[in-house]
Design an enzyme around this catalytic site. Structure first.
Site: not given
Length: 162
Positions: A75-77, A116-117, A131
């Site tokens: 739901l992130c723009h 969020m970014e 990794d």
């Protein structure tokens, strides 16, 4: 903050409508760390890792992670980012443990923030280190990923307290 904005009145998930909000400068800063064996850190620092420049590749991965956040968080723009800065601080904590800290700053001019970014970029950068180094140290731990600061928008300036 007293309600979850990603749910409608029926309790169904929704993307928040930011169309009526003004565009403002937005900045967010997040951090996290990965704990590892001292020998793993030595391989990273000496560039002796078979996969190449671990921190250089992790920096690019963090930047890419910030740019692709809307593809990962449902739901992130999607945002046009104007800046993504990803940096690392390497510390030998003890004779048995070493830590690489990651700090990311993300900026945009938009109707919604970039928290969020910034958080996604930290996670992706740290996961990239994992990794690249898992062949020599599967016991690494990603830890303390958190938002440090956000600026802009209706809620204004927020800084994590000590």
């Amino acid at each position: 903050m007293n309600e979850l904005t990603h749910f409608n009145r029926a309790g169904e998930a929704q993307m928040v409508d930011v169309g009526a909000k003004p565009e403002t400068d937005r900045v967010a800063q997040a951090e996290g760390c990965i704990r590892m064996q001292p020998e793993t850190l030595r391989l990273i620092e000496q560039g002796g890792h078979a996969k190449g420049d671990v921190l250089g590749i992790a920096r690019i991965a963090g930047i890419m992670g910030a740019k692709r956040t809307a593809d990962l968080i449902p739901l992130c723009h999607p945002l046009a980012l104007t800046k993504v800065d990803c940096s690392f601080d390497v510390q030998q904590a003890t004779a048995k443990a070493a830590v690489v800290f990651c700090r990311v700053t993300v900026a945009t001019r938009s109707r919604t923030g970039v928290e969020m970014e910034a958080l996604c970029a930290v996670q992706i950068a740290l996961l990239t280190i994992y990794d690249m180094c898992k062949a020599v140290d599967r016991g690494m731990v990603i830890d303390q990923v958190r938002l440090l600061e956000k600026q802009g928008g209706r809620s204004g300036h927020w800084v994590r307290s000590a």
